[in-house]
Design a protein around this motif. Structure first.
Motif, PDB file in Angstrom:
ATOM      1  N   HIS A 165       0.797  -1.212   0.000  1.00 52.48           N
ATOM      2  CA  HIS A 165       0.000   0.000   0.000  1.00 52.48           C
ATOM      3  C   HIS A 165       0.837   1.272   0.000  1.00 52.48           C
ATOM      4  N   ALA A 167       1.027   4.078  -2.852  1.00 51.58           N
ATOM      5  CA  ALA A 167       0.563   5.456  -2.602  1.00 51.58           C
ATOM      6  C   ALA A 167       1.643   6.446  -3.042  1.00 51.58           C
ATOM      7  N   MET A 169       1.769   6.588  -6.772  1.00 52.73           N
ATOM      8  CA  MET A 169       0.601   7.282  -7.302  1.00 52.73           C
ATOM      9  C   MET A 169       0.802   8.796  -7.188  1.00 52.73           C
ATOM     10  N   SER A 170       1.354   9.236  -6.062  1.00 46.03           N
ATOM     11  CA  SER A 170       1.576  10.680  -5.895  1.00 46.03           C
ATOM     12  C   SER A 170       2.611  11.183  -6.889  1.00 46.03           C
ATOM     13  N   GLU A 185      -6.070  15.242 -10.390  1.00 44.21           N
ATOM     14  CA  GLU A 185      -6.542  15.213  -9.009  1.00 44.21           C
ATOM     15  C   GLU A 185      -7.938  14.590  -8.908  1.00 44.21           C
ATOM     16  N   ARG A 241      -7.860  10.885  -9.180  1.00 47.43           N
ATOM     17  CA  ARG A 241      -7.260  10.299  -7.965  1.00 47.43           C
ATOM     18  C   ARG A 241      -8.252  10.289  -6.817  1.00 47.43           C
ATOM     19  N   GLU A 242      -8.883  11.448  -6.617  1.00 46.32           N
ATOM     20  CA  GLU A 242      -9.742  11.574  -5.438  1.00 46.32           C
ATOM     21  C   GLU A 242     -11.068  10.851  -5.576  1.00 46.32           C
ATOM     22  N   GLU A 278      -8.096   6.654  -5.276  1.00 48.62           N
ATOM     23  CA  GLU A 278      -7.817   6.499  -3.844  1.00 48.62           C
ATOM     24  C   GLU A 278      -8.888   5.679  -3.136  1.00 48.62           C
ATOM     25  N   LEU A 297      -6.554   2.224  -4.474  1.00 48.80           N
ATOM     26  CA  LEU A 297      -5.536   2.208  -3.411  1.00 48.80           C
ATOM     27  C   LEU A 297      -6.060   1.515  -2.154  1.00 48.80           C
ATOM     28  N   GLU A 298      -7.300   1.744  -1.878  1.00 47.48           N
ATOM     29  CA  GLU A 298      -7.925   1.198  -0.673  1.00 47.48           C
ATOM     30  C   GLU A 298      -7.807  -0.336  -0.598  1.00 47.48           C
TER      31      GLU A 298
END
Ligand code: ATP
Length: 456
Positions: free
Chosen positions: A385, A389, A392-393, A399, A402-403, A407, A411-412
């Motif tokens: 993870h 992360a 990914m950044s 944005e 991603r949001e 994410e 990512l979760e």
């Protein structure tokens, strides 16, 4: 033709359906043949009709004098049912069998002249794709496709893979850099998937271990090349508990060896006859070349090899590398490895060492080339993870994407003990191009989709 189940297919309840290729088994018997009338040779009270179905052609002999006008009125490409007796022809030049006609039933007249007989207009082929596909070599493409898919499926099932059907409508943006088609979705904006990968990874996170899917993907790619379509089929394989991308390349080698050997057995002779290419079953291991060696091998320098778009291999470099593999290793397949991490999607696992030494980081990913065409991209995915992360950044993704999507949904998944895993996607239409020596993906798409092409 591939072997068929032995039970005959009834064309209607009382008529046994027989293909032309099977006629030699019926010599001396009365049969009904369903197909197309393609042409006629006249003698005084005899008519020699040419008939075709999807399996071949045969001559049928009609004896007059009754009914000769009806036979003469037949138009090429009309759909007919011919009843008669199968026999050996008087002369060997007419093939191994012919039909002594008892009756001819016209099931549908074809308009004359047929569009395929008229002077070809620009665009005539896609417009009359139905007629285009009546040509035996065009049908062969899809027989081979059927065999390839079935063999891949059989291979995967034999190794405990589970077949999935993932959604084709998604909310995600383009996480791998490919462009997407947007569509309105109940007041919101959705997209057509450009890869099944996210869902295949979801299955890894869910503990499915080994999964595959053979299905459509959609790419909003305005650049027209003979290798690109906007809708095409990918055979995607994803597997858990791997050590590195080497495990995936080994799996793909076995898969292709198996699938191509089945194609060679069933269609090798027809492919050679229609397309003049021998089906190659790749010896293993397929040679691997690292991208760091590529500029030297292609003699083009880095820009001429990977282009300006950050490490994406140019097609002429793919061709030069395939040529090199053929000359150096006698192999028409080639795995390209050692892609810099920043040229691959953010989820690709990075090699550990050089990062700490401040050198360019290599990724655990690969492409497979065959005869100068890219067939596959694949790699080990980052399953830890925190590293994911970070990657990914660093990737500078939009944005909003991603949001809204990556994410919370992607990512979760990696917070819950996702096993190490990876996979690859084989472009089925491109595999057929390389296998059958076809110059364009249009020839290996049942009905092609490209920029501006969405009919029929
Ligand atoms: P390319 O560099 O050739 O555009 P890509 O690197 O974008 O391909 P991937 O995203 O890795 O391709 O897709 C996996 C496979 O799908 C490719 O190796 C190829 O076989 C096939 N593929 C990709 N894009 C297309 C397309 N537009 N039309 C047909 N097949 C495609």
């Amino acid at each position: 033709m591939p072997p068929r189940p032995t039970a005959p297919v009834a064309a209607h309840p009382t008529v046994e359906r027989i293909f032309i290729c099977d006629l030699p088994e019926h010599i001396g018997k009365r049969i009904h043949l369903h197909g197309w009338f393609t042409g006629l040779r006249r003698a005084r009270t005899l008519r020699f009709l040419q008939l075709r179905d999807r399996s071949g052609t045969v001559q049928a002999v009609y004896r007059g004098p009754e009914g000769l006008e009806d036979v003469d009125a037949l138009t090429p490409e009309s759909a007919v049912r011919v009843t008669g007796t199968v026999r050996e022809p008087a002369e060997a030049r007419f093939g191994t069998v012919e039909i002594e006609v008892e009756s001819i039933e016209v099931l549908a007249f074809a308009e004359a002249p047929s569009p395929s007989d008229r002077q070809p207009e620009p665009g005539a082929r896609p417009r009359h794709r139905d007629l285009d596909l009546r040509r035996p070599e065009r049908f062969l493409v899809f027989e081979v496709q059927t065999t390839l898919e079935a063999a891949m499926r059989q291979f995967a099932l034999g190794r405990d893979f589970v077949e999935l059907h993932s959604p084709k409508i998604t909310s995600g943006g383009s996480e791998s850099g490919a462009t997407v088609f947007e569509l309105p979705y109940f007041g919101e904006s959705a997209c057509l998937v450009q890869s099944a990968q996210f869902y295949m990874q979801l299955a890894m996170a869910a503990g499915f271990d080994r999964v595959f899917e053979i299905g459509p993907v959609f790419r909003n790619e305005p650049g027209v090349t003979p290798r690109h379509a906007t809708e095409f089929t990918i055979a995607h394989f994803e597997m858990s508990w791997i050590e590195s991308h080497e495990d995936l390349m080994a799996l793909e080698e076995e898969l292709l060896r198996y699938a191509l050997s089945v194609v060679a057995d069933l269609h090798g002779a027809a492919i050679e006859r229609h397309f003049g290419v021998a089906v190659e079953v790749p010896p293993t291991p397929i040679p691997r070349i690292s991208l760091s060696e590529a500029p030297e091998l292609t003699g083009e320098g880095v820009e001429g090899t990977v282009g300006e778009s950050g490490g994406r291999l140019l097609h002429r470099a793919e061709q030069a590398l395939s040529k090199y593999a053929q000359e150096r290793y006698g192999h028409s397949f080639l795995f390209l490895t050692g892609y810099p991490a920043d040229s691959r999607p953010f989820y690709t696992m990075r090699e550990a060492g050089p990062r700490d030494a401040g050198l360019p980081v290599s990724s655990r990913s690969f492409d497979l080339l065959w005869r100068g065409i890219e067939l596959t991209s694949g790699g080990q995915r980052e399953h830890r993870h925190d590293r994911l992360a970070d990657q990914m950044s660093e990737a500078g993704l939009e944005e909003d994407v991603r949001e809204r999507y990556l994410e919370p949904y992607f990512l979760e998944m990696f917070r819950h003990g996702c096993p190490p895993h990876g996979g690859f996607g084989i472009g089925l239409n491109r595999l057929l191009m390389a296998l059958l020596g076809q110059p364009s993906i249009r020839e290996t798409s049942f009905v092609f989709r490209g920029p501006g092409v969405f009919v029929p």
